[in-house]
Design a protein around this motif. Structure first.
Motif, mmCIF file in Angstrom:
data_model
loop_
_atom_site.group_PDB
_atom_site.id
_atom_site.type_symbol
_atom_site.label_atom_id
_atom_site.label_comp_id
_atom_site.label_asym_id
_atom_site.label_seq_id
_atom_site.Cartn_x
_atom_site.Cartn_y
_atom_site.Cartn_z
ATOM 1 N N ILE A 118 0.796 -1.221 0.000
ATOM 2 C CA ILE A 118 0.000 0.000 0.000
ATOM 3 C C ILE A 118 0.836 1.281 0.000
ATOM 4 N N GLU A 119 2.045 1.240 0.586
ATOM 5 C CA GLU A 119 2.847 2.468 0.669
ATOM 6 C C GLU A 119 3.298 2.971 -0.701
ATOM 7 N N ARG A 120 3.282 2.139 -1.712
ATOM 8 C CA ARG A 120 3.597 2.607 -3.069
ATOM 9 C C ARG A 120 2.580 3.646 -3.534
ATOM 10 N N PHE A 121 1.397 3.653 -2.891
ATOM 11 C CA PHE A 121 0.326 4.556 -3.290
ATOM 12 C C PHE A 121 0.157 5.711 -2.308
ATOM 13 N N ASN A 122 1.115 5.832 -1.397
ATOM 14 C CA ASN A 122 1.202 7.020 -0.557
ATOM 15 C C ASN A 122 1.630 8.178 -1.451
ATOM 16 N N THR A 123 0.959 9.327 -1.357
ATOM 17 C CA THR A 123 1.257 10.426 -2.285
ATOM 18 C C THR A 123 2.710 10.875 -2.202
ATOM 19 N N ALA A 124 3.317 10.792 -1.008
ATOM 20 C CA ALA A 124 4.721 11.188 -0.876
ATOM 21 C C ALA A 124 5.629 10.240 -1.646
ATOM 22 N N VAL A 125 5.314 8.941 -1.631
ATOM 23 C CA VAL A 125 6.118 7.956 -2.359
ATOM 24 C C VAL A 125 5.907 8.110 -3.865
ATOM 25 N N MET A 126 4.686 8.387 -4.280
ATOM 26 C CA MET A 126 4.430 8.589 -5.706
ATOM 27 C C MET A 126 5.191 9.816 -6.211
ATOM 28 N N GLU A 127 5.288 10.848 -5.382
ATOM 29 C CA GLU A 127 6.061 12.036 -5.755
ATOM 30 C C GLU A 127 7.551 11.712 -5.769
ATOM 31 N N LEU A 128 8.004 10.909 -4.814
ATOM 32 C CA LEU A 128 9.412 10.516 -4.742
ATOM 33 C C LEU A 128 9.863 9.841 -6.029
ATOM 34 N N ILE A 161 8.656 -5.117 5.460
ATOM 35 C CA ILE A 161 8.541 -5.481 4.048
ATOM 36 C C ILE A 161 8.049 -4.308 3.194
ATOM 37 N N HIS A 162 7.277 -3.382 3.801
ATOM 38 C CA HIS A 162 6.862 -2.179 3.070
ATOM 39 C C HIS A 162 8.093 -1.396 2.608
ATOM 40 N N ASP A 163 9.026 -1.171 3.544
ATOM 41 C CA ASP A 163 10.218 -0.392 3.219
ATOM 42 C C ASP A 163 11.155 -1.158 2.299
ATOM 43 N N ILE A 164 11.209 -2.472 2.463
ATOM 44 C CA ILE A 164 12.014 -3.291 1.550
ATOM 45 C C ILE A 164 11.532 -3.074 0.123
ATOM 46 N N ASP A 165 10.235 -3.137 -0.077
ATOM 47 C CA ASP A 165 9.661 -2.968 -1.422
ATOM 48 C C ASP A 165 9.981 -1.598 -1.998
ATOM 49 N N ILE A 166 9.826 -0.556 -1.189
ATOM 50 C CA ILE A 166 10.085 0.803 -1.690
ATOM 51 C C ILE A 166 11.568 0.987 -1.985
ATOM 52 N N VAL A 167 12.429 0.517 -1.082
ATOM 53 C CA VAL A 167 13.874 0.626 -1.304
ATOM 54 C C VAL A 167 14.274 -0.091 -2.593
ATOM 55 N N MET A 257 4.054 20.406 -3.772
ATOM 56 C CA MET A 257 2.624 20.394 -3.473
ATOM 57 C C MET A 257 2.035 19.078 -3.969
ATOM 58 N N MET A 258 1.309 18.386 -3.098
ATOM 59 C CA MET A 258 0.766 17.083 -3.459
ATOM 60 C C MET A 258 -0.700 16.991 -3.061
ATOM 61 N N GLN A 259 -1.450 16.239 -3.837
ATOM 62 C CA GLN A 259 -2.856 15.998 -3.534
ATOM 63 C C GLN A 259 -2.938 14.778 -2.629
ATOM 64 N N LYS A 260 -3.079 15.013 -1.326
ATOM 65 C CA LYS A 260 -3.112 13.913 -0.377
ATOM 66 C C LYS A 260 -4.416 13.128 -0.512
ATOM 67 N N GLY A 261 -4.353 11.870 -0.127
ATOM 68 C CA GLY A 261 -5.540 11.034 -0.204
ATOM 69 C C GLY A 261 -5.301 9.727 0.512
ATOM 70 N N GLU A 262 -6.284 8.844 0.493
ATOM 71 C CA GLU A 262 -6.178 7.554 1.165
ATOM 72 C C GLU A 262 -5.409 6.574 0.275
ATOM 73 N N PRO A 263 -4.211 6.133 0.710
ATOM 74 C CA PRO A 263 -3.415 5.220 -0.125
ATOM 75 C C PRO A 263 -4.162 3.961 -0.547
ATOM 76 N N LEU A 264 -4.970 3.391 0.339
ATOM 77 C CA LEU A 264 -5.694 2.175 -0.028
ATOM 78 C C LEU A 264 -6.683 2.444 -1.147
ATOM 79 N N ARG A 265 -7.324 3.603 -1.135
ATOM 80 C CA ARG A 265 -8.242 3.956 -2.224
ATOM 81 C C ARG A 265 -7.482 4.068 -3.545
ATOM 82 N N PHE A 266 -6.328 4.747 -3.516
ATOM 83 C CA PHE A 266 -5.505 4.858 -4.728
ATOM 84 C C PHE A 266 -5.100 3.476 -5.224
ATOM 85 N N GLU A 267 -4.756 2.594 -4.285
ATOM 86 C CA GLU A 267 -4.317 1.241 -4.645
ATOM 87 C C GLU A 267 -5.441 0.451 -5.311
#
Length: 314
Positions: A118-128, A161-167, A257-267
């Motif tokens: 789910i963290e792949r769909f966090n707006t901060a990670v998508m911006e990263l 495992i969330h951070d492993i995936d993002i790294v 500037m990012m459009q924040k939202g619910e990561p699970l919804r984005f996923e």
């Protein structure tokens, strides 16, 4: 598009909620072996309760599987055989062999299988993903209080495992060395763990995960040759610090500037689009398997080093 949810506990109920709200998507039913829970969630989201996941066969196009990890291979395998597209929660399976089996089955049946990182769909990670260049050092902290959820796995497969995936997704290099320690505190599994991962390109990632701390922390800090990037997952905030010769002090901070939202919804919206359009998901079975492989190596190192911890400190 017709969807179902298997397992409507703490996380699964939110899958049901979001599916019931996505346009052009019909939540056909929810499944749980706890019949009272299945009826409760079905009533809440105006759908049908089922008590055996096989009752969904022939009724849906896609399904979320939100059950204990040890059941992933069995249940996902049955849905694949029925040609039903799947979003399976992380970790994808308990073993690499099981992950490979699902991959082979999914390819044969030509079904989409997305893994719920789910963290792949966090707006901060998508911006990263848009600004990351060449990371040389990464620090990850994922900590929180102990709960009774996800006790079938330790903190490495539960949180780290969330951070492993993002790294893995931002370094894009082969892992050459892993060093890790961990220890059980409240459960039979490791409840706190630290791992250092060395990549072939020279990047080092230091990951700490704990489910015994008082305060919930979700943070990543990335050092590049000419920049420092800080991410707060909980606040969905990203800050970039860059070297400059004109500013005093010689560091310039930028906050996109990012459009924040619910990561699970984005996923889940991403998953339904992939199913409708026949597209490859951002986090497919290959990515889920790669994250699992590193996580299992970390657990191997923890087990190997457990004797050293016991001898020196207990």
């Amino acid at each position: 598009m017709k969807v179902g949810v298997v397992g409507v506990g703490y996380l699964g109920q939110h899958h049901a909620r979001i599916y019931s709200e996505i346009p052009d998507t019909t939540l056909v039913g929810v499944v749980d072996i706890n019949q009272e829970r299945a009826r409760e969630i079905a009533k809440r989201y105006s759908t049908t309760p089922y008590y055996d996941y096989r009752e969904l066969f022939g009724k849906i196009d896609a399904v979320s599987i939100v059950v204990p990890t040890v059941l992933h291979r069995l249940i996902a395998g049955h849905f694949i055989e029925e040609g039903i597209n799947i979003l399976i929660e992380k970790p994808v399976t308990t073993t690499l062999e099981e992950a490979r089996e699902l991959m082979e089955m999914a390819n044969k049946k030509k079904v989409i299988l997305q893994v719920g990182h789910i963290e792949r769909f966090n707006t901060a990670v998508m911006e990263l993903s848009k600004i990351i260049d060449r990371p040389v050092f990464i620090d990850c902290y994922r900590m929180g209080p102990y709960t009774n959820r996800n006790t079938d796995v330790g903190v490495v497969l539960d949180l780290m495992i969330h951070d492993i995936d993002i790294v893995m997704s931002i370094v894009k290099s082969k892992v050459t060395k892993i060093s890790s320690f961990g220890y059980p505190v409240f459960s039979r599994q490791e409840d706190i763990a630290n791992a250092q991962i060395l990549f072939e390109n020279g990047c080092i990632a230091n990951l700490t995960a704990s489910r015994i701390t008082r305060k919930k922390i979700r943070r990543m800090e990335i050092t590049e040759v000419d920049a420092f990037i800080s991410i707060d997952y909980l606040e969905q905030e990203l800050a970039v610090y860059k070297k400059t010769i004109t500013a005093v002090p010689p560091i310039l901070m930028e906050k996109p500037m990012m459009q924040k939202g619910e990561p699970l919804r984005f996923e889940l919206e991403h998953f339904t689009r992939c199913v409708k359009n026949g597209e490859r998901p951002l986090v497919g079975l290959e990515e889920g398997k790669n994250a699992l492989e590193v996580a299992l190596k970390i657990l191997e190192e923890i087990k190997k080093n457990q004797g050293i911890v016991n001898e020196k400190y207990l």
